[in-house]
Scaffold this motif. Sequence first.
Motif, PDB file in Angstrom:
ATOM      1  N   SER A  27       0.975  -1.331   0.092  1.00  0.00           N
ATOM      2  CA  SER A  27      -0.088  -0.131   0.188  1.00  0.00           C
ATOM      3  C   SER A  27       0.925   1.267   0.031  1.00  0.00           C
ATOM      4  O   SER A  27       0.789   2.109  -0.761  1.00  0.00           O
ATOM      5  CB  SER A  27      -0.955   0.150   1.245  1.00  0.00           C
ATOM      6  OG  SER A  27      -1.619   1.212   1.185  1.00  0.00           O
ATOM      7  N   PHE A  28       1.879   1.302   0.937  1.00  0.00           N
ATOM      8  CA  PHE A  28       2.881   2.383   0.915  1.00  0.00           C
ATOM      9  C   PHE A  28       3.562   2.401  -0.557  1.00  0.00           C
ATOM     10  O   PHE A  28       3.514   3.690  -0.769  1.00  0.00           O
ATOM     11  CB  PHE A  28       3.934   2.189   1.940  1.00  0.00           C
ATOM     12  CG  PHE A  28       4.924   3.099   1.781  1.00  0.00           C
ATOM     13  CD1 PHE A  28       4.684   4.573   2.430  1.00  0.00           C
ATOM     14  CD2 PHE A  28       6.370   2.734   1.358  1.00  0.00           C
ATOM     15  CE1 PHE A  28       5.949   5.332   2.451  1.00  0.00           C
ATOM     16  CE2 PHE A  28       7.391   3.860   1.192  1.00  0.00           C
ATOM     17  CZ  PHE A  28       7.066   4.943   1.651  1.00  0.00           C
ATOM     18  N   ASP A  38       6.333  14.079  -0.235  1.00  0.00           N
ATOM     19  CA  ASP A  38       7.700  14.638   0.129  1.00  0.00           C
ATOM     20  C   ASP A  38       8.388  13.288   1.027  1.00  0.00           C
ATOM     21  O   ASP A  38       7.965  12.687   1.850  1.00  0.00           O
ATOM     22  CB  ASP A  38       7.787  15.810   0.589  1.00  0.00           C
ATOM     23  CG  ASP A  38       7.122  15.939   2.013  1.00  0.00           C
ATOM     24  OD1 ASP A  38       8.030  15.584   3.144  1.00  0.00           O
ATOM     25  OD2 ASP A  38       6.099  16.482   2.367  1.00  0.00           O
ATOM     26  N   VAL A  39       9.774  13.611   0.770  1.00  0.00           N
ATOM     27  CA  VAL A  39      10.953  12.511   1.331  1.00  0.00           C
ATOM     28  C   VAL A  39      10.444  12.558   3.095  1.00  0.00           C
ATOM     29  O   VAL A  39      10.389  11.229   3.607  1.00  0.00           O
ATOM     30  CB  VAL A  39      12.305  12.750   1.420  1.00  0.00           C
ATOM     31  CG1 VAL A  39      13.163  11.934   2.164  1.00  0.00           C
ATOM     32  CG2 VAL A  39      12.698  12.671  -0.100  1.00  0.00           C
ATOM     33  N   GLU A  40      10.285  13.523   3.838  1.00  0.00           N
ATOM     34  CA  GLU A  40      10.213  13.700   5.097  1.00  0.00           C
ATOM     35  C   GLU A  40       8.703  12.888   5.679  1.00  0.00           C
ATOM     36  O   GLU A  40       8.739  11.899   6.604  1.00  0.00           O
ATOM     37  CB  GLU A  40      10.077  14.953   5.735  1.00  0.00           C
ATOM     38  CG  GLU A  40       9.763  15.024   7.181  1.00  0.00           C
ATOM     39  CD  GLU A  40       9.837  16.648   7.824  1.00  0.00           C
ATOM     40  OE1 GLU A  40       9.339  16.855   8.818  1.00  0.00           O
ATOM     41  OE2 GLU A  40      10.259  17.428   7.254  1.00  0.00           O
ATOM     42  N   THR A  41       7.601  13.045   4.570  1.00  0.00           N
ATOM     43  CA  THR A  41       6.353  12.366   4.930  1.00  0.00           C
ATOM     44  C   THR A  41       6.566  11.113   4.467  1.00  0.00           C
ATOM     45  O   THR A  41       5.992  10.239   5.500  1.00  0.00           O
ATOM     46  CB  THR A  41       5.420  13.111   4.144  1.00  0.00           C
ATOM     47  OG1 THR A  41       5.332  14.319   4.444  1.00  0.00           O
ATOM     48  CG2 THR A  41       4.134  12.575   4.261  1.00  0.00           C
ATOM     49  N   LYS A  44       8.227   9.109   7.729  1.00  0.00           N
ATOM     50  CA  LYS A  44       7.108   9.284   8.668  1.00  0.00           C
ATOM     51  C   LYS A  44       6.093   8.156   8.477  1.00  0.00           C
ATOM     52  O   LYS A  44       5.582   7.339   9.329  1.00  0.00           O
ATOM     53  CB  LYS A  44       6.320  10.510   8.839  1.00  0.00           C
ATOM     54  CG  LYS A  44       7.302  11.737   9.460  1.00  0.00           C
ATOM     55  CD  LYS A  44       6.515  13.098   9.572  1.00  0.00           C
ATOM     56  CE  LYS A  44       7.293  14.048  10.157  1.00  0.00           C
ATOM     57  NZ  LYS A  44       6.781  15.372  10.377  1.00  0.00           N
ATOM     58  N   MET A  45       5.699   8.007   7.162  1.00  0.00           N
ATOM     59  CA  MET A  45       4.782   6.904   6.766  1.00  0.00           C
ATOM     60  C   MET A  45       5.340   5.622   7.069  1.00  0.00           C
ATOM     61  O   MET A  45       4.556   4.626   7.622  1.00  0.00           O
ATOM     62  CB  MET A  45       4.236   6.888   5.336  1.00  0.00           C
ATOM     63  CG  MET A  45       3.541   8.457   5.445  1.00  0.00           C
ATOM     64  SD  MET A  45       3.204   8.777   3.520  1.00  0.00           S
ATOM     65  CE  MET A  45       2.110   7.197   2.853  1.00  0.00           C
ATOM     66  N   LEU A  46       6.526   5.222   6.907  1.00  0.00           N
ATOM     67  CA  LEU A  46       7.205   4.117   6.908  1.00  0.00           C
ATOM     68  C   LEU A  46       7.444   4.007   8.571  1.00  0.00           C
ATOM     69  O   LEU A  46       7.345   2.592   8.884  1.00  0.00           O
ATOM     70  CB  LEU A  46       8.699   4.055   6.269  1.00  0.00           C
ATOM     71  CG  LEU A  46       8.592   3.662   4.944  1.00  0.00           C
ATOM     72  CD1 LEU A  46       9.941   3.976   4.364  1.00  0.00           C
ATOM     73  CD2 LEU A  46       8.186   2.626   4.402  1.00  0.00           C
ATOM     74  N   ALA A  47       7.727   4.792   9.199  1.00  0.00           N
ATOM     75  CA  ALA A  47       7.890   4.723  10.759  1.00  0.00           C
ATOM     76  C   ALA A  47       6.743   4.205  11.297  1.00  0.00           C
ATOM     77  O   ALA A  47       6.513   3.311  12.382  1.00  0.00           O
ATOM     78  CB  ALA A  47       8.376   5.981  11.523  1.00  0.00           C
ATOM     79  N   GLU A  48       5.663   4.711  10.814  1.00  0.00           N
ATOM     80  CA  GLU A  48       4.230   4.256  11.326  1.00  0.00           C
ATOM     81  C   GLU A  48       4.074   2.706  11.105  1.00  0.00           C
ATOM     82  O   GLU A  48       3.174   2.131  11.516  1.00  0.00           O
ATOM     83  CB  GLU A  48       3.124   5.058  10.655  1.00  0.00           C
ATOM     84  CG  GLU A  48       3.026   6.619  11.318  1.00  0.00           C
ATOM     85  CD  GLU A  48       1.966   7.476  10.529  1.00  0.00           C
ATOM     86  OE1 GLU A  48       0.982   6.849   9.711  1.00  0.00           O
ATOM     87  OE2 GLU A  48       2.186   8.803  10.673  1.00  0.00           O
ATOM     88  N   ILE A  49       4.237   2.324   9.962  1.00  0.00           N
ATOM     89  CA  ILE A  49       3.959   0.976   9.419  1.00  0.00           C
ATOM     90  C   ILE A  49       5.161  -0.011  10.237  1.00  0.00           C
ATOM     91  O   ILE A  49       4.610  -0.872  10.764  1.00  0.00           O
ATOM     92  CB  ILE A  49       4.742   0.599   8.083  1.00  0.00           C
ATOM     93  CG1 ILE A  49       3.626   1.302   7.079  1.00  0.00           C
ATOM     94  CG2 ILE A  49       4.812  -0.793   7.580  1.00  0.00           C
ATOM     95  CD1 ILE A  49       3.888   1.315   5.606  1.00  0.00           C
ATOM     96  N   PHE A  50       6.323   0.537  10.801  1.00  0.00           N
ATOM     97  CA  PHE A  50       6.924  -0.174  11.427  1.00  0.00           C
ATOM     98  C   PHE A  50       7.081  -0.388  12.729  1.00  0.00           C
ATOM     99  O   PHE A  50       7.590  -0.937  13.625  1.00  0.00           O
ATOM    100  CB  PHE A  50       8.467  -0.509  11.062  1.00  0.00           C
ATOM    101  CG  PHE A  50       8.817  -0.906   9.278  1.00  0.00           C
ATOM    102  CD1 PHE A  50       8.699  -2.201   9.448  1.00  0.00           C
ATOM    103  CD2 PHE A  50       8.966   0.103   8.347  1.00  0.00           C
ATOM    104  CE1 PHE A  50       9.096  -2.617   8.173  1.00  0.00           C
ATOM    105  CE2 PHE A  50       9.186  -0.739   7.237  1.00  0.00           C
ATOM    106  CZ  PHE A  50       9.313  -2.111   7.041  1.00  0.00           C
ATOM    107  N   ASP A  51       6.361   0.735  13.253  1.00  0.00           N
ATOM    108  CA  ASP A  51       6.066   0.834  14.665  1.00  0.00           C
ATOM    109  C   ASP A  51       4.944  -0.350  15.382  1.00  0.00           C
ATOM    110  O   ASP A  51       4.794  -0.239  16.728  1.00  0.00           O
ATOM    111  CB  ASP A  51       5.657   2.282  15.284  1.00  0.00           C
ATOM    112  CG  ASP A  51       6.663   3.202  15.086  1.00  0.00           C
ATOM    113  OD1 ASP A  51       7.953   2.788  15.207  1.00  0.00           O
ATOM    114  OD2 ASP A  51       6.567   4.278  15.151  1.00  0.00           O
TER     115      ASP A  51
END
Length: 55
Positions: A27-28, A38-41, A44-51
């Motif tokens: 999905s990501f 953007d790269v920063e977002t 953040k999206m990846l961090a939410e997945i792996f948290d």
Amino acid sequence: MIRLGAYQKGSDPATDEAIFYRDKLESFLSQTKDEQTDVETGYKMLAEIFDGETT
């Protein structure tokens, strides 16, 4: 083996983890041609997945 139904959960922890994250990562990685992130977002999206929990 997963697609054939021959893999049994618990046989390999790394495979179990990959299965857990597969749909979220697919999905990501999917976006329309008009969608921009953007790269920063993106990080953040990846961090939410792996948290999340893996089990």
